[in-house]
Design an enzyme around this catalytic site. Structure first.
Site, PDB file in Angstrom:
ATOM      1  N   GLU A   1      -7.967  -7.672   5.311  1.00 10.61           N
ATOM      2  CA  GLU A   1      -7.117  -8.689   4.676  1.00 10.61           C
ATOM      3  C   GLU A   1      -6.355  -9.497   5.720  1.00 10.61           C
ATOM      4  O   GLU A   1      -6.237 -10.724   5.601  1.00 10.61           O
ATOM      5  CB  GLU A   1      -6.162  -8.015   3.690  1.00 10.61           C
ATOM      6  CG  GLU A   1      -6.880  -7.503   2.448  1.00 10.61           C
ATOM      7  CD  GLU A   1      -6.164  -6.356   1.768  1.00 10.61           C
ATOM      8  OE1 GLU A   1      -4.953  -6.164   2.024  1.00 10.61           O
ATOM      9  OE2 GLU A   1      -6.819  -5.638   0.984  1.00 10.61           O
TER      10      GLU A   1
ATOM     11  N   TYR B   1       0.824  -1.213   0.000  1.00  8.95           N
ATOM     12  CA  TYR B   1       0.000   0.000   0.000  1.00  8.95           C
ATOM     13  C   TYR B   1       0.857   1.262   0.000  1.00  8.95           C
ATOM     14  O   TYR B   1       0.447   2.289  -0.548  1.00  8.95           O
ATOM     15  CB  TYR B   1      -0.954  -0.011   1.192  1.00  8.95           C
ATOM     16  CG  TYR B   1      -2.126  -0.939   0.988  1.00  8.95           C
ATOM     17  CD1 TYR B   1      -3.273  -0.508   0.338  1.00  8.95           C
ATOM     18  CD2 TYR B   1      -2.079  -2.253   1.430  1.00  8.95           C
ATOM     19  CE1 TYR B   1      -4.355  -1.356   0.133  1.00  8.95           C
ATOM     20  CE2 TYR B   1      -3.150  -3.114   1.232  1.00  8.95           C
ATOM     21  CZ  TYR B   1      -4.280  -2.664   0.584  1.00  8.95           C
ATOM     22  OH  TYR B   1      -5.341  -3.510   0.372  1.00  8.95           O
TER      23      TYR B   1
END
Length: 398
Positions: free
Chosen positions: A140, A98
Site C-alpha cells: 500500500e 492494522y
C-alpha cells in the site's frame, strides 16, 4: 516466512481456527464497530456488512494466507495480497489501522475459541497476522508513493462535467479535477473510489471502474443503480444517491486510481470477456488498444440481459471496430438482435488465438463459467485475469 515453531502450531490449529473463522470474523466486526462506529459509517461498505459479504471475504483471506504459509513456506500469495492492497489504497487505509484491527480480531479469536487459545497459539497466529498486515502495508505504501501522495491521502474534489443516461439503470459521469490540476495517471482497467455524504451523515465509499482510456482528457465512470433483493440486501446506497442527486456542476470526492486488473502492454492476442456493468474496464482497455495501434487479434465478448440493458453497447462495438484485427460477440438472454447470440455466454464456437491473455469482469458465476471454458480450450490459468466488483469471495476461497 513463518517461524518453524509457529508453523507447527498453525498447522495443528488451522482446522479449528478455519472451522470457527466465520464466527470469529462476525464477532470481530461487532467489536470493531462498537469501539469505532465511524469506521462503519465512513469507511466500510454498509451494504456488504449487512449481506455478510465482507465477513466472508475476511475469513477467506485469513484462512488462505495461513494455509499458504504452512503449505508453501518459501512464497507468498501475492495475487491475493495485491488485490487487497489496491482496494485498501483506494480507501485510504493506513498502517495505524492494522493495529486497531489486530486488537479486536484477536479479542474475538480468544472469545470464540476460549481455552484453546494458549499463549503459544496466540503467539503463532499473531505472527501470521503481522506477516500479512506488514506485507499489505508495504504494498500500500508503494502504491501511495506511486501517486506521490502521503499514505492515506487519496482524496481530491472532482467536478462532474457531464452526465449521460446509458440504460434505464446505468449512468455515465464525466469528471475533471476541481482544482484544474492534471488528473492522476491511471492504467487501463483500474478503478477509483467515490465517497458521498448520505442523508444520515454517513460518508460511504464505493469503487467504480474508469471507462475512459488513460489518454483521455476527461475521466468517466459508469454507475449501475443497485436494486435490492432478499438475497443481496437493500438498494445500493451510493449508486442510488449518484443517480438521484448528482448532476453536471456538482462535485464528488474521488480517490487516486488503483486496481490490479491492468492491461499489460504486449503484442499477445487478447480476449476481453464481460457481463453487465463489467464491461466498463473493458471499454478503457479497448480505447487504449485503439489509441496505441494494437495489431494482434482481440476477441471481445459480452453477456447481458438484453441489448437495452447493455451499458455503452454502441461504444463497445465501435471501439472493437477501430482495431486492426478484432471481433465482437454479444450474448443476450432476451430480445437478441440479428447478429447477436442468444442465451448465456458459450465459448464452444469461439476461436481463442494461441497465446491469448484473457481479462474477465462480471458476476462471479459468469466469471467461473468463462474461466472453466477458457481452461478447457487450453488457456493457462495464469493467463486468465479478473476483476470482482465488491469483496473478492472467489480468490479468498480458492
Amino acid at each position: 516466512m513463518l517461524s518453524e515453531k509457529s508453523t507447527a502450531t498453525v498447522r495443528a490449529t488451522l482446522p479449528a481456527v478455519g472451522a470457527a473463522i466465520g464466527d470469529i470474523t462476525e464477532l470481530f466486526y461487532t467489536k470493531l464497530f462498537t469501539a469505532h462506529p465511524e469506521l462503519l459509517r465512513d469507511l466500510f461498505n454498509r451494504g456488504n456488512q449487512n449481506a455478510g459479504l465482507q465477513k466472508q471475504a475476511l475469513a477467506g483471506s485469513i484462512a488462505t494466507f495461513a494455509t499458504h504459509l504452512v503449505e508453501h513456506p518459501d512464497t507468498r500469495p501475492d495475487v491475493m495480497l495485491s488485490r487487497i492492497a489496491h482496494k485498501h489504497a483506494s480507501l485510504g487505509v493506513t498502517r495505524e489501522q492494522y493495529a486497531v484491527v489486530h486488537l479486536h480480531l484477536f479479542a474475538a479469536m480468544a472469545e470464540v475459541l476460549g481455552e484453546a487459545v494458549t499463549p503459544e497459539v496466540a503467539q503463532a497466529w499473531d505472527e501470521v497476522y503481522w506477516l500479512m498486515a506488514n506485507a499489505l502495508v508495504a504494498i500500500e505504501e508503494r502504491l501511495y508513493a506511486g501517486h506521490r501522495i502521503a499514505a492515506g491521502d487519496v482524496w481530491r474534489e472532482w467536478t462532474v462535467t457531464g452526465r449521460s443516461e446509458e440504460t434505464a439503470d446505468c449512468t455515465t459521469f464525466s469528471l475533471t479535477p476541481a482544482d484544474g490540476a492534471p488528473a492522476p495517471a491511471h492504467l487501463p482497467g483500474q478503478y477509483v473510489s467515490v465517497q458521498v455524504e448520505l442523508p444520515d451523515g454517513a460518508r460511504q465509499i464505493r469503487q467504480y471502474s474508469l471507462s475512459s482510456s488513460p489518454g483521455s482528457a476527461v475521466r468517466t465512470i459508469t454507475v449501475k443503480r443497485v436494486h435490492g433483493a432478499a438475497a443481496t440486501g437493500p438498494d445500493g446506497e451510493v449508486s442510488n444517491h449518484l443517480h438521484a442527486h448528482v448532476r453536471t456542476g456538482h462535485t464528488l470526492r474521488v480517490s487516486a486510481p488503483y486496481g490490479d486488473l491492468v492491461l499489460e502492454d504486449s503484442d499477445a492476442p487478447l480476449l476481453l470477456a464481460s457481463a453487465g456493468i463489467g464491461c466498463t474496464p473493458m471499454l478503457s482497455m479497448l480505447e487504449h488498444l485503439a489509441e496505441t495501434g494494437h495489431a494482434s487479434p482481440v476477441t471481445v465478448l459480452h453477456a447481458d440481459r438484453s441489448p437495452a440493458d447493455h451499458p455503452l453497447r454502441t461504444d463497445h462495438r465501435a471501439l472493437t471496430h477501430k482495431l486492426a484485427d478484432a471481433t465482437a460477440t454479444f450474448w443476450y438472454e432476451e430480445s437478441a438482435e440479428p447478429g447477436d447470440a442468444t442465451g448465456l455466454m458459450d465459448l464452444s464456437e469461439v476461436t481463442v488465438a494461441p497465446g491469448a491473455r484473457a481479462y474477465l469482469c462480471g458476476p462471479l458465476p459468469f466469471m467461473r463459467s468463462v474461466r472453466e471454458q477458457l481452461i478447457a480450450k487450453g488457456v493457462p490459468a495464469a493467463d486468465i485475469h479478473y476483476e470482482v466488483f465488491g469483496p473478492d469471495l472467489w480468490l479468498a476461497s480458492a
